[in-house]
Write an enzyme that holds these catalytic residues in place. Structure first.
Site, PDB file in Angstrom:
ATOM      1  N   HIS A 234       0.662  -1.198   0.094  1.00  0.00           N
ATOM      2  CA  HIS A 234       0.108   0.161  -0.071  1.00  0.00           C
ATOM      3  C   HIS A 234       0.805   1.055   0.188  1.00  0.00           C
ATOM      4  O   HIS A 234       0.439   2.368   0.438  1.00  0.00           O
ATOM      5  CB  HIS A 234      -0.828  -0.127   1.145  1.00  0.00           C
ATOM      6  CG  HIS A 234      -1.856  -1.095   1.201  1.00  0.00           C
ATOM      7  ND1 HIS A 234      -2.566  -1.585   2.482  1.00  0.00           N
ATOM      8  CD2 HIS A 234      -2.422  -1.864   0.348  1.00  0.00           C
ATOM      9  CE1 HIS A 234      -3.342  -2.581   2.108  1.00  0.00           C
ATOM     10  NE2 HIS A 234      -3.149  -2.915   0.952  1.00  0.00           N
ATOM     11  N   GLU A 264      -3.197  -6.482  -9.437  1.00  0.00           N
ATOM     12  CA  GLU A 264      -1.757  -6.196  -8.989  1.00  0.00           C
ATOM     13  C   GLU A 264      -0.746  -7.162  -9.689  1.00  0.00           C
ATOM     14  O   GLU A 264      -0.999  -8.407  -9.687  1.00  0.00           O
ATOM     15  CB  GLU A 264      -1.702  -6.358  -7.459  1.00  0.00           C
ATOM     16  CG  GLU A 264      -2.740  -5.506  -6.719  1.00  0.00           C
ATOM     17  CD  GLU A 264      -2.987  -5.473  -5.247  1.00  0.00           C
ATOM     18  OE1 GLU A 264      -2.072  -6.453  -4.725  1.00  0.00           O
ATOM     19  OE2 GLU A 264      -3.639  -5.110  -4.739  1.00  0.00           O
ATOM     20  N   GLU A 360      -3.623 -13.371  -3.687  1.00  0.00           N
ATOM     21  CA  GLU A 360      -2.631 -12.221  -3.863  1.00  0.00           C
ATOM     22  C   GLU A 360      -1.458 -12.657  -2.943  1.00  0.00           C
ATOM     23  O   GLU A 360      -0.980 -11.970  -1.725  1.00  0.00           O
ATOM     24  CB  GLU A 360      -3.096 -11.244  -3.548  1.00  0.00           C
ATOM     25  CG  GLU A 360      -3.901 -10.972  -2.331  1.00  0.00           C
ATOM     26  CD  GLU A 360      -4.203  -9.460  -2.036  1.00  0.00           C
ATOM     27  OE1 GLU A 360      -3.451  -8.644  -2.336  1.00  0.00           O
ATOM     28  OE2 GLU A 360      -5.567  -9.319  -1.848  1.00  0.00           O
TER      29      GLU A 360
END
Length: 406
Positions: A234, A264, A360
């Site tokens: 982030h 991503e 992820e």
């Protein structure tokens, strides 16, 4: 003007209801599912205060800016509570009614709550959203009323997506890919991170605007990170200039009617060295195995534990920085989280049809070590009756994502 001559709570129903991607039947389903829970738990009214719950049950996403917002649902009605500064927009977006409180007195929000909960003995509030002070102010406004937690019950309702929600989420995943291709096309040596991010965000905003008859264009964003800035998932965009050989992190996030989706990917600029390629390929292997494990009946903790073993065999587990995935729906980087569906070792939830969950995996190799940087791949999967549908289209891995060449 005397205080008693001024409006404290009123209706500013300006214009007609706006377009919604969800049918009236879908919105009524959500509210009625809540009412069934309320009836079974002797809750007379529910007062929602969070972005995600108000958006989920009404279709309206408020802009906080230091004011209070709410939504009261009882067995007969559903009403959002907005501030005068918002005009008629909350009414236009709300499935149900809306009342507006004014700024003339600081307690006008609570006057609105009192008016909508008359006669209630037990009122549900979101314990995970209100501060101690906020809870006390609600209690002071509702003397003799028992406050009970409704946040967990609402979360579990939201974890199972309807067909209409899944349609919107798939559209979001498609638009993620649009942003991803724009980022990959703009990323090259000599270009600052922020310019690459702007390309991705602009492409997604334009695609959202083109894809719906009416949509509020808010909160869509891109994180594009390079070099050491890839170490956190982030980390904000900076003005660092991309250099040849850099590890890059592509992250695109369209926000559509309050619904979040994400893409991503790990990229490299121009070329990838052998040490980095080895780690990248191992993380891709974890990602591919994770995609295989996503199916109905699988427990979140079991998925996490199996993937941990892959990292452990390569002595990479110590570099893993967070869980392997999470639920999707009404959430964002600054609000909302369906914490009951996260791919972590301490979550025993079983994946069920209708859930939408990411895969992820990420590892972060510290600066100064071979292959330094953060490696992450991210796909979104819709859990079905017999398996899972991967709704992310952008390719991953070294064969596809060495960018900037030529």
């Amino acid at each position: 003007m005397l205080d008693d001559e001024m409006l404290h709570v009123t209706e500013w129903h300006n214009g007609e209801k706006d377009f919604s991607p969800f049918s009236d039947t879908e919105m009524a389903r959500r509210q009625n599912e809540l009412r069934v829970w309320m009836a079974g738990n002797n809750v007379d009214a529910a007062l929602f205060t969070s972005y995600h719950c108000i958006n989920y049950y009404s279709g309206w996403l408020y802009c906080y800016f230091g004011r209070k917002y709410g939504m009261v649902v009882d067995q007969k009605s559903a009403t959002t509570i907005s501030a005068g500064i918002d005009g008629g927009q909350p009414w236009r977006r709300t499935f149900g009614s809306n009342i507006t409180y004014t700024d003339w007195r600081r307690d006008n929000f609570y006057r609105a709550v009192q008016g909508l909960t008359k006669g209630a003995k037990r009122v549900g509030i979101e314990f995970d959203h209100v501060s101690l002070e906020y809870r006390q102010l609600i209690q002071d406004a509702l003397p003799g009323v028992e406050l009970v937690d409704i946040s967990q019950a609402s979360m579990w309702m939201r974890t199972i997506k309807s067909a209409e929600e899944i349609t919107l989420i798939k559209e979001g995943a498609r638009i993620c890919d649009v942003g991803g291709y724009a980022v990959a096309g703009a990323a090259q040596a000599g270009v600052p991170e922020h310019e690459v991010a702007i390309a991705g965000t602009n492409a997604m905003i334009r695609e959202i605007a083109k894809s719906f008859p009416f949509v509020e264009l808010m909160d869509t964003w891109t994180w594009f990170q390079s070099g050491i800035n890839t170490d956190g998932a982030h980390n904000p965009v900076t003005n660092r200039v991309v250099q040849s050989g850099d590890i890059l992190s592509l992250n695109t996030f369209p926000m559509i009617f309050g619904y979040y989706t994400a893409l991503e990917r790990t990229l490299f600029c121009d070329s990838v060295d052998d040490a980095s390629l080895d780690i990248w390929q191992k993380n891709v292997a974890v990602h591919e195995r994770g995609l295989e494990l996503m199916k109905p009946g699988a427990r979140c903790m079991d998925i996490a534990k199996e993937l941990n073993e892959m990292y452990r065999e390569w002595d990479l587990l110590k570099y893993r920085s967070f869980g392997y995935g999470h639920s999707f729906g009404v959430l964002s980087h600054y609000y909302g989280r369906e914490a009951g569906v996260e791919l972590r070792e301490d979550i025993d939830t079983e994946l069920k049809p209708g859930m939408v969950v990411s895969m992820e995996p990420m590892v972060m190799i510290p600066e100064g070590r071979p292959g330094a940087g953060g490696y992450r791949e991210h796909d979104i999967l819709v859990i079905g009756e017999d398996g899972a549908e991967n709704i992310t289209g952008f390719p991953f891995g070294p064969e596809h994502n060495i960018v900037g060449k030529g």
